[in-house]
Design a protein around this motif. Structure first.
Motif, PDB file in Angstrom:
ATOM      1  N   VAL A  59       0.829  -1.207   0.000  1.00  0.00           N
ATOM      2  CA  VAL A  59       0.000   0.000   0.000  1.00  0.00           C
ATOM      3  C   VAL A  59       0.864   1.258   0.000  1.00  0.00           C
ATOM      4  N   PHE A  60       1.883   1.294   0.845  1.00  0.00           N
ATOM      5  CA  PHE A  60       2.749   2.478   0.883  1.00  0.00           C
ATOM      6  C   PHE A  60       3.476   2.682  -0.442  1.00  0.00           C
TER       7      PHE A  60
ATOM      8  N   ALA B 126      15.617   1.685   4.591  1.00  0.00           N
ATOM      9  CA  ALA B 126      14.945   2.673   5.437  1.00  0.00           C
ATOM     10  C   ALA B 126      15.732   3.979   5.488  1.00  0.00           C
ATOM     11  N   ASN B 127      17.051   3.878   5.594  1.00  0.00           N
ATOM     12  CA  ASN B 127      17.865   5.081   5.723  1.00  0.00           C
ATOM     13  C   ASN B 127      17.836   5.939   4.461  1.00  0.00           C
ATOM     14  N   LEU B 128      17.704   5.308   3.303  1.00  0.00           N
ATOM     15  CA  LEU B 128      17.586   6.071   2.064  1.00  0.00           C
ATOM     16  C   LEU B 128      16.320   6.928   2.075  1.00  0.00           C
TER      17      LEU B 128
ATOM     18  N   ASN C 120       5.027  12.055  -1.298  1.00  0.00           N
ATOM     19  CA  ASN C 120       4.142  11.912  -0.147  1.00  0.00           C
ATOM     20  C   ASN C 120       4.957  11.569   1.097  1.00  0.00           C
ATOM     21  N   LEU C 121       5.123  12.555   1.976  1.00  0.00           N
ATOM     22  CA  LEU C 121       5.989  12.390   3.134  1.00  0.00           C
ATOM     23  C   LEU C 121       5.421  11.417   4.154  1.00  0.00           C
ATOM     24  N   GLN C 122       4.085  11.365   4.260  1.00  0.00           N
ATOM     25  CA  GLN C 122       3.481  10.431   5.197  1.00  0.00           C
ATOM     26  C   GLN C 122       3.772   8.990   4.786  1.00  0.00           C
TER      27      GLN C 122
ATOM     28  N   LEU D  37       6.628   3.946   5.515  1.00  0.00           N
ATOM     29  CA  LEU D  37       7.386   2.884   4.864  1.00  0.00           C
ATOM     30  C   LEU D  37       8.753   2.726   5.519  1.00  0.00           C
ATOM     31  N   ALA D  38       9.404   3.833   5.855  1.00  0.00           N
ATOM     32  CA  ALA D  38      10.697   3.755   6.539  1.00  0.00           C
ATOM     33  C   ALA D  38      10.549   3.054   7.882  1.00  0.00           C
ATOM     34  N   LEU D  39       9.498   3.377   8.613  1.00  0.00           N
ATOM     35  CA  LEU D  39       9.239   2.713   9.894  1.00  0.00           C
ATOM     36  C   LEU D  39       9.050   1.219   9.692  1.00  0.00           C
TER      37      LEU D  39
END
Length: 426
Positions: A285-286, A316-318, A296-298, A303-305
């Motif tokens: 979904v993300f 995640a760090n990218l 889309n920052l949200q 997604l990083a979380l």
């Protein structure tokens, strides 16, 4: 955008008759979350005359109905704008005189928002449909727009909905961040020329925020289907906070079904999947959301979380690097720093951090309250009163308003900082 609660709404309505016209543009930046908590986007938003064609992505593959129990609440789009028998009676009896004397637009406005009539109160505790808002005489921005739109349509007025392009306002509940936008509506009339319907240029814009919050901000048109999607998305977010995750899923699903171009609902669905341990579905979904809106920052934050929870740190760090470029300081960053300083007894540092958070969002009652507490600790009583009053004015539920009012009353009557120190949570 939050509106002061527990106040009769009429003082905060922007009412005017005019032709629609452009106003000076306003640069709007999106809020973001660098990391730590899940993120939901809760939109309470907007209106205009010619909304763009909606996006119609392929969405059915995003749903996993078999993983969730049937909903325990009614999820029916037809109920959102439906008039109750009491609302119809109100039109026949209460509105009739105002409409006869002032016309349909002004008569509707006065019947709904005159202090002698419904006495509506702003209350953001939950999102209500038209009938529920009328029954309780209270609602958040979206609920009030829905109720007003329902009455207007019943009276034969043309209704246009708008998203007001203001900075998102952030709140936090149960470890989840919410970003709130703002909507209003424009009422028009139709007359007939050579048997052809023509919309009058005389319009009335009804807005449920103080003029200072929305004045000179541009608006963009949205469809009624988007309003329904916003309603379902709000309800989904509220259900998730209450721990009703199955209901949250079905509501978010319906939001996307109602308007697949309302991207906030995808973010909500992804957060629901993560909380339900449907990790692969959440990631899909993300990624779908980012394919539709790569900025889309949200979605990036969530997604990083998700990736960090799976120990996929390089990926995640990218994403986090992109987030930090877009917004170096996450929502509530300075607030949390202020609370840490407050707990250490460093009230001067706490005041400085809370001031920075208030500068980012002066209408967040929680920020105003803690700034008031800091001023108290520093002996600056007049400034403490000022910001405690602002906390009361910016509160979004009756419970919050009454709590702040009681604290302000004690402070005003006794002037004793100890009274406020007894409770440091709003």
């Amino acid at each position: 955008m939050k509106t002061p609660s527990n106040s009769l709404l009429s003082p905060f309505l922007s009412r005017f008759l005019s032709t629609l016209q452009n106003v000076p543009p306003n640069i709007v930046t999106n809020g973001s979350l660098v990391l730590s908590f899940s993120l939901l986007l809760l939109i309470l938003s907007s209106c205009a005359l010619a909304p763009p064609p909606p996006i119609r992505p392929n969405i059915d593959h995003l749903f996993i109905d078999a993983q969730f129990k049937p909903p325990s609440v009614s999820i029916n789009a037809d109920e959102v704008f439906a008039l109750s028998d009491e609302m119809k009676r109100f039109i026949r009896i209460e509105m009739a005189r105002q409409i006869k004397e002032k016309g349909t637009q002004a008569g509707l406005f006065d019947a709904l928002y005159s202090e002698k009539q419904l006495k509506l109160f702003y209350d953001a505790e939950r999102t209500r449909n038209a009938a529920e808002t009328f029954d309780t005489r209270s609602g958040n921005c979206l609920s009030l727009v829905i109720m007003t739109g329902a009455f207007a349509k019943e009276l034969g007025l043309r209704v246009h909905y708008q998203r007001v392009l203001v900075d998102e306002s952030w709140t936090r509940n149960s470890g989840i961040f919410f970003a709130s936008g703002h909507v209003n509506l424009v009422l028009g009339t139709t007359f007939y020329l050579s048997n052809n319907p023509v919309e009058s240029t005389q319009t009335m814009t009804i807005d449920f925020s103080p003029p200072a919050q929305t004045q000179w901000h541009r608006s963009e048109a949205i469809r009624e289907q988007t309003i329904i999607a916003m309603y379902m998305n709000n309800r989904a977010a509220e259900a998730l906070v209450r721990g009703q995750i199955d209901d949250a899923y079905w509501l978010a699903r319906e939001a996307i079904k109602q308007d697949a171009s309302f991207l906030s609902a995808y973010n909500t669905l992804g957060v629901i999947y993560r909380h339900h341990a449907n990790i692969d579905a959440a990631e899909q979904v993300f990624n779908t959301l980012l394919a539709l809106d790569h900025k889309n920052l949200q979605a990036m934050s969530n997604l990083a979380l998700l990736l960090r929870e799976q120990a996929r740190f390089e990926e995640a760090n990218l994403i986090l690097a992109r987030l930090e470029q877009a917004q170096p300081f996450a929502p509530y960053y300075f607030f949390d720093q202020g609370q840490n300083a407050f707990q250490r007894g460093d009230y001067e540092a706490a005041k400085s951090f809370f001031q920075r958070e208030v500068k980012r969002d002066q209408y967040n009652h929680e920020f105003q309250f803690w700034l008031a507490i800091s001023y108290f600790k520093l002996g600056e009583i007049s400034k403490a009163k000022k910001h405690l009053n602002k906390a009361m004015e910016s509160s979004t539920t009756r419970k919050e308003h009454d709590l702040y009012a009681a604290k302000l009353d004690r402070l005003t009557s006794e002037g004793m900082p100890q009274r406020l120190r007894q409770t440091t949570q709003p």
